[in-house]
Design an enzyme around this catalytic site. Structure first.
Site, short mmCIF file in Angstrom:
data_model
loop_
_atom_site.label_atom_id
_atom_site.label_comp_id
_atom_site.label_asym_id
_atom_site.label_seq_id
_atom_site.Cartn_x
_atom_site.Cartn_y
_atom_site.Cartn_z
N HIS A 62 0.94 -1.26 0.10
CA HIS A 62 -0.08 -0.35 -0.06
C HIS A 62 0.66 1.41 -0.37
O HIS A 62 2.31 1.09 0.64
CB HIS A 62 -0.90 0.19 0.97
N LYS A 72 6.38 6.24 7.25
CA LYS A 72 6.40 5.31 8.31
C LYS A 72 7.25 5.29 8.78
O LYS A 72 8.13 4.46 8.69
CB LYS A 72 5.64 3.91 7.85
N TYR A 131 2.62 0.94 13.46
CA TYR A 131 3.21 2.34 12.84
C TYR A 131 2.67 3.60 13.19
O TYR A 131 1.39 3.83 13.19
CB TYR A 131 3.09 1.61 10.82
N ASP A 168 -7.13 -5.73 -1.93
CA ASP A 168 -5.59 -5.84 -2.15
C ASP A 168 -5.62 -7.12 -3.71
O ASP A 168 -4.60 -6.90 -3.81
CB ASP A 168 -4.64 -6.76 -1.01
#
Length: 180
Positions: A62, A72, A131, A168
């Protein structure tokens, strides 16, 4: 805090110092000032996210499209994950490279994923993944790359029938991205 370069520009593995005694351990997983000074990157997270996944799950790859790109800082809190980063920045000297890092709950490692990289992970056990991000999430800016892209040939370290979201499974191949 030790910072190691990876095969992707501005993507780092961070290893924190861990102090262990008969009571357990103490560590500072991340120090933003020290990270920014050592890397020359200005990272300031504005949101923290956490996911729980069953064993044999793949999440990703992603990313957020401009102007909602996100750097991130990721780590596994519990369980074990295979973390995958793909450089999708066409102007990057490491465009198209993939970095794979094994993260386990209780260890001292985290990974810094720079803006312009796709990110995903798979679980080898039940896992809690944390994250921190430096930009807000925008549903309209979601993007991704299909997990089983033959050009990338990523070994996700999962069984023959991984659990993957319907969304996904519809992601495009890397060669079909036109973002940067």
């Amino acid at each position: 805090m030790k910072i190691k370069s990876t095969d992707i520009k501005d993507c780092y593995i961070i290893e924190s110092d861990k102090y262990v005694d008969n009571r357990g351990h103490f560590q500072v997983p991340f120090n933003v000032g020290e990270f920014n000074q050592k890397t020359g990157i200005t990272f300031k997270f504005i949101q923290e996210n956490e996911s729980f996944s069953e064993r044999n799950v793949i999440r990703g790859l992603h990313f957020q499209k401009p102007t909602f790109e996100q750097s991130k800082l990721v780590r596994c809190i519990y369980g074990g994950v295979t973390d995958i980063i793909l450089d999708i920045r066409k102007d990057s000297p490491t465009y198209g490279r993939v970095v794979k890092v094994e993260l386990k709950g209780g260890d001292s490692q985290s990974v810094f994923v720079p803006k312009g990289c796709a990110h995903g992970f798979s679980t080898q056990s039940r896992a809690v993944f944390n994250y921190k991000v430096d930009n807000v999430y925008s549903k309209d800016s979601e993007g991704g790359v299909i997990y089983n892209d033959p050009e990338l040939n990523i070994d996700w370290n999962v069984g023959k029938k991984p659990k993957i979201s319907d969304k996904d499974l519809l992601l495009p191949f890397f060669k079909d991205l036109d973002i940067y």
